[in-house]
Design a protein around this motif. Structure first.
Motif, mmCIF file in Angstrom:
data_model
loop_
_atom_site.group_PDB
_atom_site.id
_atom_site.type_symbol
_atom_site.label_atom_id
_atom_site.label_comp_id
_atom_site.label_asym_id
_atom_site.label_seq_id
_atom_site.Cartn_x
_atom_site.Cartn_y
_atom_site.Cartn_z
ATOM 1 N N ARG A 325 -21.564 102.161 4.447
ATOM 2 C CA ARG A 325 -22.076 100.852 4.868
ATOM 3 C C ARG A 325 -23.453 100.586 4.254
ATOM 4 O O ARG A 325 -23.745 99.485 3.809
ATOM 5 N N GLY A 422 -17.809 93.019 6.795
ATOM 6 C CA GLY A 422 -18.642 92.922 5.588
ATOM 7 C C GLY A 422 -18.351 94.027 4.578
ATOM 8 O O GLY A 422 -18.195 93.764 3.384
ATOM 9 N N GLN A 463 -6.684 90.824 15.232
ATOM 10 C CA GLN A 463 -7.016 91.531 13.991
ATOM 11 C C GLN A 463 -5.916 92.547 13.704
ATOM 12 O O GLN A 463 -5.475 93.266 14.607
ATOM 13 N N LYS A 534 -9.782 100.166 22.427
ATOM 14 C CA LYS A 534 -11.244 100.267 22.299
ATOM 15 C C LYS A 534 -11.851 99.900 23.632
ATOM 16 O O LYS A 534 -11.589 98.793 24.102
ATOM 17 N N ILE A 539 -12.164 99.348 16.665
ATOM 18 C CA ILE A 539 -11.096 98.627 15.966
ATOM 19 C C ILE A 539 -10.942 99.198 14.564
ATOM 20 O O ILE A 539 -9.851 99.576 14.146
ATOM 21 N N GLU A 540 -12.041 99.255 13.834
ATOM 22 C CA GLU A 540 -11.999 99.883 12.508
ATOM 23 C C GLU A 540 -11.925 101.402 12.685
ATOM 24 O O GLU A 540 -12.319 101.928 13.719
HETATM 25 P P1 XMP Z 1 -15.336 97.965 15.711
HETATM 26 O O1 XMP Z 1 -14.750 98.816 14.648
HETATM 27 O O2 XMP Z 1 -16.792 98.223 15.944
HETATM 28 O O3 XMP Z 1 -15.240 96.467 15.186
HETATM 29 O O4 XMP Z 1 -14.554 98.008 16.995
HETATM 30 C C1 XMP Z 1 -15.498 95.312 15.929
HETATM 31 C C2 XMP Z 1 -15.404 94.124 14.990
HETATM 32 O O5 XMP Z 1 -16.468 94.184 14.045
HETATM 33 C C3 XMP Z 1 -15.959 94.271 12.719
HETATM 34 N N1 XMP Z 1 -16.827 95.212 11.990
HETATM 35 C C4 XMP Z 1 -17.768 94.836 11.116
HETATM 36 N N2 XMP Z 1 -18.129 93.635 10.656
HETATM 37 N N3 XMP Z 1 -19.741 94.648 9.264
HETATM 38 C C5 XMP Z 1 -19.103 93.548 9.711
HETATM 39 O O6 XMP Z 1 -19.427 92.448 9.260
HETATM 40 C C6 XMP Z 1 -19.435 95.904 9.676
HETATM 41 O O7 XMP Z 1 -20.021 96.891 9.233
HETATM 42 C C7 XMP Z 1 -18.395 95.998 10.648
HETATM 43 N N4 XMP Z 1 -17.825 97.032 11.300
HETATM 44 C C8 XMP Z 1 -16.876 96.532 12.110
HETATM 45 C C9 XMP Z 1 -14.529 94.745 12.862
HETATM 46 O O8 XMP Z 1 -13.722 94.350 11.765
HETATM 47 C C10 XMP Z 1 -14.125 94.110 14.166
HETATM 48 O O9 XMP Z 1 -13.730 92.761 13.974
#
Ligand code: XMP
Length: 542
Positions: A325, A422, A463, A534, A539-540
């Protein structure tokens, strides 16, 4: 509140001396009814504004101590004082300009706001014997105009420690709960109302009706505001603010930045330049779709930067998720900056920040004690880029942005796109990132999305995507033993992406996805389905 140098000018360019949220300036649409929410820092203050907009009355948040002269200029039909974390009797607690009570327009105080209006009229506010949090039963004592059409018994959402005590004879109690005798009150002679519970949250039954009664019956609003008027208003404000300068907009291909670009294009046409960075971590056909939509359809000055090689070479050997990242974010800024510098006269940078992107600690944005952290959709563009920031969507929620996009003529496919992070496929290609792995992932991902669309499920799921695992397993194809990668399928249902449930995809859809991937994507011999919620998962996968 700490000032963010790029964010110190309100979106509308108004010249208030602090970093307040946008306030409609002289450029507001003539004849448009307006209700203002004075934001005392409550977590749900923005939700009040959104609920009022659902009643087709335009509503915006302003700072809590907005001077009464300014309020007079804006000519709102009514004021709502939001909840907030302070206690009205504490030194330094935020208060409105006391002259608002002499404006003669209806005022509704919610929670902390109710305590403020009652205290301002000489009543006592003190800690309740019982703190009340969560759902509770409420009994309507007197319907009045506020509770018209609301049943006598309803369930409401409370979140308070203080309450108003021993109201003087100037007040009538409209509703009470077991622990709060004055759960809703009305002043006898002035159009001042207070509600101790939160009508703006969905847990409160009939909350929309209550707010509707306030803005329509009590404030007398016609309720004829439409999203098209928001566009009209924003167009006027943006033109006034931008003047003859150029605005750069970072396009990610997602709905938020696309709506911002379309809105800006409507406002300033050829003064807009969009930058789209191909970081090599995009999904299939993404670049072509953006080029078609914005370059060919809207004829926007579109700069597509091909930076795949640069990103992939910087990512070589990096497998730790946070490190990925960081690299992606840093390179994005460098690439974006270089392209932006090549665009002459650029003064502003437009971003698709939405209200839920404004992550708060300690209160709502621009509330008195709020520290704001911006979660930039574009990938985190820093203040040092030196542009003034334009965020025309920062008052809106996602579904409102979709309506806006529709009004601006964006396609349904665009408007209903699932969010895409992103760092793109960089966080879905687990372990080290390589072009050959990304190509495999792109094919698998396209199949997942195609099958979901075919089954009519794409819009039911918030998603969905494929993840390429850095795991090889044994398989058999024809008479040959294979030793190839595993693809995981993720599909989630969620309201706010903070929590999520895995979606129970029908077996036939899973079957179609799995068969197509193992038959047509070379390098994959196994497909698994992620059945984790979650929390505890995210999610990711990275
Ligand atoms: P997680 O994986 O944290 O994701 O449950 C929650 C939402 O955020 C998105 N996501 C990101 N969006 N930069 C972004 O712009 C990032 O680094 C990033 N990491 C997770 C993910 O797709 C989901 O919609």
């Amino acid at each position: 509140m700490a000032k963010n140098p790029v964010n110190s000018t309100p979106v509308d360019g108004s010249s208030n001396d602090s970093d307040v949220m946008p306030v409609p300036e002289s450029a507001s649409v003539p004849g448009q009814e307006l209700v203002l929410v004075l934001d005392f820092g409550g977590q749900t203050a923005q939700l009040i504004a959104r609920r009022v907009r659902e009643q087709n009355v335009f509503c915006q948040l302003v700072r809590p101590d907005l001077p009464v002269e300014r309020i007079r200029q804006l000519a709102p039909r009514g004021l709502i004082l939001s909840g907030g974390p302070a206690s009205v009797y504490e030194p330094g607690a935020p208060h409105p300009d006391p002259a608002i009570f002499d404006l003669g327009i209806p005022i509704l105080g919610i929670c902390y706001g109710m305590q403020l209006v009652c205290q301002a009229q000489g009543n006592e506010v003190s800690p309740g014997t019982q703190r009340e949090f969560g759902r509770t039963g409420c009994h309507v004592v007197e319907e009045g105009e506020l509770f018209r059409g609301v049943p006598r018994e309803l369930s409401v959402w409370m979140s308070h420690g203080d309450q108003v005590k021993n109201l003087d004879a100037q007040w009538t109690t409209l509703a009470s709960t077991a622990d709060c005798p004055a759960a809703a009150v009305r002043h006898h002679t002035r159009p001042i109302y207070g509600i101790q519970f939160h009508p703006e949250v969905t847990h409160t039954q009939w909350g929309g009706q209550l707010l509707g009664n306030f803005v329509k019956t009590i404030c007398g609003c016609r309720g004829d505001w439409k999203m098209s008027q928001f566009i009209e208003q924003q167009v006027l404000q943006l033109r006034e603010r931008v003047g003859t300068s150029r605005v750069i907009c970072g396009l990610s291909g997602g709905v938020d930045s696309s709506v911002v670009a379309a809105l800006l294009y409507r406002a300033i046409g050829s003064q807009l330049s969009c930058i789209f960075v191909d970081n090599g971590l995009l999904r299939n056909n993404e670049k072509e779709a953006v080029r078609k939509r914005f370059g060919e359809h809207f004829h926007i000055d579109l700069h597509v930067v091909d930076a795949e090689e640069r990103f992939l070479s910087e990512l070589a050997g990096v497998s730790e998720p946070q490190q990925k990242r960081k690299v992606i974010g840093r390179v994005f800024i460098e690439v974006f900056r270089r392209e932006a510098e090549s665009i002459p006269d650029a003064r502003f940078l437009a971003q698709g920040t939405l209200y839920p992107d404004v992550i708060e600690s300690g209160g709502s944005p621009d509330g008195p004690a709020a520290t704001i952290k911006h979660h930039h959709n574009v990938g985190g563009l820093p203040a040092e880029l030196g542009f003034e920031l334009i965020e025309p969507l920062r008052d809106l929620f996602k579904d409102e942005v979709r309506v806006l996009g529709q009004e601006l003529g964006l396609s349904d496919e665009m408007i209903w796109r699932h969010p895409f992070p992103g760092p793109g496929l960089g966080v879905r290609c687990l372990g080290e990132i390589r072009k050959d792995k990304l190509d495999v992932l792109r094919q698998a991902d396209a199949i997942v999305l195609e099958e979901l669309r075919k089954a009519g499920l794409y819009r039911k799921i918030q998603q969905a995507f494929a993840v390429l695992l850095p795991v090889q397993t044994v398989g058999v194809m024809g008479d040959m033993r294979t030793y190839q990668n595993v693809v995981a399928i993720r599909a989630v249902e969620t309201e706010d992406f903070m929590t999520a449930d895995w979606y129970p995809l029908p077996h036939e859809v899973l079957h179609a996805i799995s068969t197509r991937i193992t038959n047509s994507v070379r390098g994959v011999n196994r497909v698994v389905y992620d059945i984790s919620s979650k929390p505890p998962s995210t999610i990711e996968w990275e």
